[in-house]
Design an enzyme around this catalytic site. Structure first.
Site, PDB file in Angstrom:
ATOM      1  N   TYR A 189       2.380  57.603   4.263  1.00 42.51           N
ATOM      2  CA  TYR A 189       2.755  57.451   5.677  1.00 42.51           C
ATOM      3  C   TYR A 189       1.543  57.134   6.548  1.00 42.51           C
ATOM      4  O   TYR A 189       1.653  56.388   7.525  1.00 42.51           O
ATOM      5  CB  TYR A 189       3.526  58.686   6.174  1.00 42.51           C
ATOM      6  N   HIS A 210      16.521  55.860  11.799  1.00 36.26           N
ATOM      7  CA  HIS A 210      15.718  56.391  10.679  1.00 36.26           C
ATOM      8  C   HIS A 210      14.444  57.083  11.141  1.00 36.26           C
ATOM      9  O   HIS A 210      13.526  57.293  10.361  1.00 36.26           O
ATOM     10  CB  HIS A 210      15.373  55.266   9.690  1.00 36.26           C
ATOM     11  N   CYS A 223       8.184  75.330  12.799  1.00 34.97           N
ATOM     12  CA  CYS A 223       8.868  75.594  14.076  1.00 34.97           C
ATOM     13  C   CYS A 223       9.803  74.456  14.500  1.00 34.97           C
ATOM     14  O   CYS A 223      10.522  74.588  15.476  1.00 34.97           O
ATOM     15  CB  CYS A 223       7.849  75.904  15.176  1.00 34.97           C
ATOM     16  N   CYS A 244       0.603  71.825  12.667  1.00 30.60           N
ATOM     17  CA  CYS A 244       1.193  71.994  13.993  1.00 30.60           C
ATOM     18  C   CYS A 244       0.191  72.617  14.969  1.00 30.60           C
ATOM     19  O   CYS A 244      -0.525  73.561  14.622  1.00 30.60           O
ATOM     20  CB  CYS A 244       2.431  72.890  13.871  1.00 30.60           C
ATOM     21  N   SER A 279      17.989  44.130   4.747  1.00 32.23           N
ATOM     22  CA  SER A 279      18.503  43.820   3.406  1.00 32.23           C
ATOM     23  C   SER A 279      19.928  44.367   3.218  1.00 32.23           C
ATOM     24  O   SER A 279      20.579  44.055   2.231  1.00 32.23           O
ATOM     25  CB  SER A 279      17.571  44.408   2.339  1.00 32.23           C
TER      26      SER A 279
HETATM   27  C1  BV8 Z   1      22.544  59.634   3.952  1.00 36.77           C
HETATM   28  C2  BV8 Z   1      12.570  56.452   4.672  1.00 36.77           C
HETATM   29  C3  BV8 Z   1      24.168  61.356   3.677  1.00 36.77           C
HETATM   30  C4  BV8 Z   1      11.536  56.601   5.624  1.00 36.77           C
HETATM   31  C5  BV8 Z   1      14.404  55.012   5.053  1.00 36.77           C
HETATM   32  C6  BV8 Z   1      26.252  55.167  -0.247  1.00 36.77           C
HETATM   33  C7  BV8 Z   1      26.130  54.214  -1.229  1.00 36.77           C
HETATM   34  C8  BV8 Z   1      24.954  54.047  -1.909  1.00 36.77           C
HETATM   35  C9  BV8 Z   1      23.871  54.863  -1.626  1.00 36.77           C
HETATM   36  C10 BV8 Z   1      23.988  55.820  -0.661  1.00 36.77           C
HETATM   37  C11 BV8 Z   1      25.155  55.957   0.016  1.00 36.77           C
HETATM   38  N1  BV8 Z   1      24.977  56.966   0.932  1.00 36.77           N
HETATM   39  C12 BV8 Z   1      23.744  57.453   0.837  1.00 36.77           C
HETATM   40  C13 BV8 Z   1      23.123  56.784  -0.135  1.00 36.77           C
HETATM   41  C14 BV8 Z   1      21.773  57.061  -0.521  1.00 36.77           C
HETATM   42  C15 BV8 Z   1      20.740  56.474   0.375  1.00 36.77           C
HETATM   43  C16 BV8 Z   1      20.776  54.967   0.189  1.00 36.77           C
HETATM   44  O1  BV8 Z   1      21.307  54.215   0.961  1.00 36.77           O
HETATM   45  N2  BV8 Z   1      20.106  54.508  -0.829  1.00 36.77           N
HETATM   46  C17 BV8 Z   1      20.046  53.072  -1.097  1.00 36.77           C
HETATM   47  C18 BV8 Z   1      18.613  52.708  -1.368  1.00 36.77           C
HETATM   48  C19 BV8 Z   1      21.006  52.760  -2.195  1.00 36.77           C
HETATM   49  N3  BV8 Z   1      20.914  56.810   1.776  1.00 36.77           N
HETATM   50  C20 BV8 Z   1      20.471  57.949   2.266  1.00 36.77           C
HETATM   51  O2  BV8 Z   1      19.951  58.794   1.557  1.00 36.77           O
HETATM   52  C21 BV8 Z   1      20.652  58.175   3.742  1.00 36.77           C
HETATM   53  N4  BV8 Z   1      21.220  59.445   4.011  1.00 36.77           N
HETATM   54  O3  BV8 Z   1      23.335  58.757   3.712  1.00 36.77           O
HETATM   55  O4  BV8 Z   1      22.910  60.942   4.181  1.00 36.77           O
HETATM   56  C22 BV8 Z   1      24.050  61.519   2.187  1.00 36.77           C
HETATM   57  C23 BV8 Z   1      22.950  62.137   1.645  1.00 36.77           C
HETATM   58  C24 BV8 Z   1      22.876  62.296   0.255  1.00 36.77           C
HETATM   59  C25 BV8 Z   1      23.872  61.802  -0.565  1.00 36.77           C
HETATM   60  C26 BV8 Z   1      24.971  61.150   0.019  1.00 36.77           C
HETATM   61  C27 BV8 Z   1      25.051  61.025   1.410  1.00 36.77           C
HETATM   62  C28 BV8 Z   1      19.285  58.221   4.385  1.00 36.77           C
HETATM   63  C29 BV8 Z   1      18.678  56.865   4.457  1.00 36.77           C
HETATM   64  C30 BV8 Z   1      17.191  57.019   4.647  1.00 36.77           C
HETATM   65  C31 BV8 Z   1      16.619  55.879   5.351  1.00 36.77           C
HETATM   66  N5  BV8 Z   1      15.189  55.984   5.353  1.00 36.77           N
HETATM   67  N6  BV8 Z   1      13.162  55.177   4.790  1.00 36.77           N
HETATM   68  C32 BV8 Z   1      10.510  55.554   5.408  1.00 36.77           C
HETATM   69  O5  BV8 Z   1      10.719  54.410   5.766  1.00 36.77           O
HETATM   70  O6  BV8 Z   1       9.478  55.901   4.894  1.00 36.77           O
HETATM   71  S1  BV8 Z   1      15.111  53.493   4.980  1.00 36.77           S
HETATM   72  C33 BV8 Z   1      14.045  52.206   4.588  1.00 36.77           C
HETATM   73  O7  BV8 Z   1      14.904  51.150   4.382  1.00 36.77           O
HETATM   74  C34 BV8 Z   1      13.198  51.619   5.679  1.00 36.77           C
HETATM   75  O8  BV8 Z   1      12.492  52.582   6.346  1.00 36.77           O
HETATM   76  C35 BV8 Z   1      14.142  50.866   6.569  1.00 36.77           C
HETATM   77  O9  BV8 Z   1      14.421  51.644   7.683  1.00 36.77           O
HETATM   78  C36 BV8 Z   1      15.371  50.788   5.678  1.00 36.77           C
HETATM   79  C37 BV8 Z   1      16.122  49.585   5.613  1.00 36.77           C
HETATM   80  O10 BV8 Z   1      15.360  48.574   5.100  1.00 36.77           O
HETATM   81  P1  BV8 Z   1      15.428  47.190   5.812  1.00 36.77           P
HETATM   82  O11 BV8 Z   1      15.113  47.379   7.236  1.00 36.77           O
HETATM   83  O12 BV8 Z   1      16.695  46.518   5.483  1.00 36.77           O
HETATM   84  O13 BV8 Z   1      14.166  46.460   5.146  1.00 36.77           O
HETATM   85  P2  BV8 Z   1      14.003  45.800   3.734  1.00 36.77           P
HETATM   86  O14 BV8 Z   1      12.553  45.757   3.447  1.00 36.77           O
HETATM   87  O15 BV8 Z   1      14.890  46.396   2.734  1.00 36.77           O
HETATM   88  O16 BV8 Z   1      14.524  44.328   3.938  1.00 36.77           O
HETATM   89  C38 BV8 Z   1      13.913  43.433   4.844  1.00 36.77           C
HETATM   90  C39 BV8 Z   1      14.917  42.352   5.114  1.00 36.77           C
HETATM   91  O17 BV8 Z   1      14.394  41.506   6.103  1.00 36.77           O
HETATM   92  C40 BV8 Z   1      15.220  41.474   3.889  1.00 36.77           C
HETATM   93  O18 BV8 Z   1      16.609  41.233   3.838  1.00 36.77           O
HETATM   94  C41 BV8 Z   1      14.456  40.176   4.177  1.00 36.77           C
HETATM   95  O19 BV8 Z   1      15.107  39.034   3.618  1.00 36.77           O
HETATM   96  C42 BV8 Z   1      14.521  40.166   5.675  1.00 36.77           C
HETATM   97  N7  BV8 Z   1      13.409  39.446   6.327  1.00 36.77           N
HETATM   98  C43 BV8 Z   1      12.086  39.518   6.050  1.00 36.77           C
HETATM   99  N8  BV8 Z   1      11.383  38.773   6.923  1.00 36.77           N
HETATM  100  C44 BV8 Z   1      12.284  38.224   7.757  1.00 36.77           C
HETATM  101  C45 BV8 Z   1      13.578  38.633   7.382  1.00 36.77           C
HETATM  102  N9  BV8 Z   1      14.691  38.225   8.015  1.00 36.77           N
HETATM  103  C46 BV8 Z   1      14.527  37.398   9.061  1.00 36.77           C
HETATM  104  N10 BV8 Z   1      13.321  36.966   9.504  1.00 36.77           N
HETATM  105  C47 BV8 Z   1      12.185  37.350   8.881  1.00 36.77           C
HETATM  106  N11 BV8 Z   1      10.986  36.929   9.319  1.00 36.77           N
HETATM  107 ZN    ZN Z   2       5.057  74.382  14.386  1.00 30.28          ZN
END
Ligand code: BV8
Ligand code: ZN
Length: 308
Positions: free
Chosen positions: A108, A164, A175, A213, A257
C-alpha cells in the site's frame, strides 16, 4: 458481427440518449486513473513482486484446471501463467494483513506514493465539468468509483460514491478512527520500501514500527481504509449506490474490467431495467454484451466528446 459492433458504438445514438437523460450514473474503475498515470489494478504490466494478474495460456494449465477454450472469455483470462500466479487480491485481504502486516503495508505504501503526485486527467475533468453544467439544467450526475485515489474530487466532482475506500485514509484496528493521511512516507520505517521488483525481499518491518494510531494514547495498528477482498462494502454507501442505480436513466461504465463484485453487477442491473448503458474501455469485458453501447479506446479520447 462487424455491423453489430458499429451499431453499438454509434456516438450519435448515444448523444441522443445523453441529451434526454435527467439522472446520469457514471461507474468508474482504474482505467480512468490510468489516464493520469496511475497503474491499473490488473493488466499485463501491473505487478508487485510475485503478485500479479498477468497470465499466459498453455495447454497443460487448461487441462489441469479443466478449462475449456470457450470458458476463457467468461473467466476474463486471455492467457494463463502456469503454475497459477499469486493474485493481487491475495495481498489485499484481511487474512494477508493479519498474517503479514509489514508486507501488506509495503504494497500500500508503494501504491500511495504512486497516487500522491498525480493530477486529474481529461476524463476526470470532463466528468466534473459535465456534473456542474447539468446541475444548472436541473439534471444530476453521480460518480460511483472503484478507484481509491482522490482524482474525481480533485477534478471538482461533488457527488462521488467511493465504494472501495481510499488509499489516502487510514483506519485504526483498535479504536476504528478513520483519518485522511497524505504523509509521504506514512512512517519512517516504510521510507524507500515497497519496491515492486520481482526479486525484492520483504522488509519485515516490526509491527510496532508500522503506521500507528495517534489518537490520544491509542497507538493501535493502522490499516489502509480500503475494502479488502472478502470484506463487505460500507452499507451506507451501498444503500446510496442502490438508490442511484434505481434513479438513473443513463449509465456509463468507464475503465473497469467489470470483474470485481458487487461493482461488476451495477451496470448490468441498470441495463436489465431497459436503461441505456454505455461502456468506455480499451477492451471488451465480461459485461460488454449486457450494454447498449461500447466505445472502445482510451477513455481520455472517447469520453470527453461523449459528455460535451
Ligand atoms: C463483497 C482492494 C460480500 C483494495 C479492491 C460474486 C461473484 C464472484 C466473486 C465475488 C462475488 N461476490 C464477492 C466476490 C468476491 C470478491 C470479488 O469480486 N472477487 C473477484 C476478483 C472475482 N468481492 C469481494 O470480496 C467484495 N466484497 O462482495 O462482500 C461478500 C464477501 C465475501 C464473500 C461473498 C460476498 C469486496 C471487493 C473488494 C474490492 N477491493 N481492492 C486495493 O485496491 O488494494 S478492488 C480492485 O479492483 C481495485 O482496487 C479496483 O477498485 C477494483 C476494480 O478494478 P478495476 O477498476 O476494474 O481495474 P482493473 O485493473 O481490473 O481494470 C482496468 C480496466 O480499465 C480494464 O478493463 C482496462 O481495459 C481498462 N483501461 C485501462 N486503461 C484504460 C482503460 N479503459 C479506458 N481507457 C483507458 N485509458
Ligand atoms: Zn486508534
Amino acid at each position: 458481427m462487424y455491423l453489430f459492433l458499429i451499431r453499438l458504438s454509434d456516438m450519435s445514438e448515444f448523444r441522443k440518449a445523453f441529451a434526454k437523460a435527467k439522472n446520469i450514473a457514471i461507474i468508474t474503475g482504474a482505467g480512468v486513473s490510468a489516464e493520469s498515470g496511475v497503474p491499473t489494478f490488473r493488466g499485463e504490466h501491473e505487478k508487485w513482486r510475485k503478485w500479479h494478474s498477468q497470465v499466459h495460456l498453455n495447454k497443460e494449465a487448461m487441462s489441469d484446471y479443466n478449462i475449456l477454450p470457450s470458458e476463457l472469455h467468461s473467466l476474463n483470462l486471455s492467457t494463463w501463467i502456469y503454475p497459477p500466479p499469486s493474485l493481487p487480491q491475495d495481498l489485499a485481504s484481511p487474512e494477508a494483513f493479519s498474517r503479514n502486516p509489514s508486507r501488506v503495508w509495503e504494497f500500500y505504501h508503494y501504491r500511495r506514493e504512486l497516487v500522491l503526485d498525480k493530477k486529474p486527467s481529461a476524463v476526470h475533468l470532463a466528468i466534473a465539468e459535465c456534473e456542474a453544467r447539468l446541475k444548472k439544467q436541473g439534471r444530476s450526475v453521480v460518480v460511483i468509483t472503484q478507484c481509491q485515489d482522490d482524482l474525481h474530487r480533485q477534478a471538482g466532482s461533488k457527488h462521488v460514491l467511493k465504494i472501495h475506500g481510499s488509499l489516502l485514509e487510514t483506519r485504526c484496528m483498535s479504536c476504528g478512527q478513520v483519518t485522511v493521511n497524505k504523509q509521504s512516507p506514512i512512517c519512517a520505517a516504510l521510507k524507500s520500501k515497497g519496491a515492486p521488483g520481482a526479486n525484492v525481499s520483504d522488509a519485515q518491518i516490526p509491527v510496532d514500527k508500522l503506521p500507528r494510531c495517534e489518537e490520544r494514547d491509542c497507538r493501535g495498528l493502522l490499516r489502509p481504509n480500503v475494502v479488502f477482498f472478502g470484506e463487505t462494502l460500507d452499507s451506507h454507501i451501498l444503500t446510496n449506490v442502490e438508490k442511484e442505480m434505481e434513479l438513473c436513466d443513463l449509465c456509463l461504465v468507464v475503465g473497469t474490467s467489470s470483474i470485481v463484485y458487487p461493482a461488476a453487477m451495477f451496470g448490468p442491473r441498470v441495463a436489465a431495467r431497459g436503461v441505456p448503458v454505455a461502456e468506455f474501455n480499451m477492451n471488451t469485458t465480461p459485461k460488454t454484451e449486457y450494454f447498449m453501447y461500447h466505445f472502445q479506446g482510451p477513455c481520455g479520447t472517447t469520453l470527453p466528446p461523449a459528455l460535451a
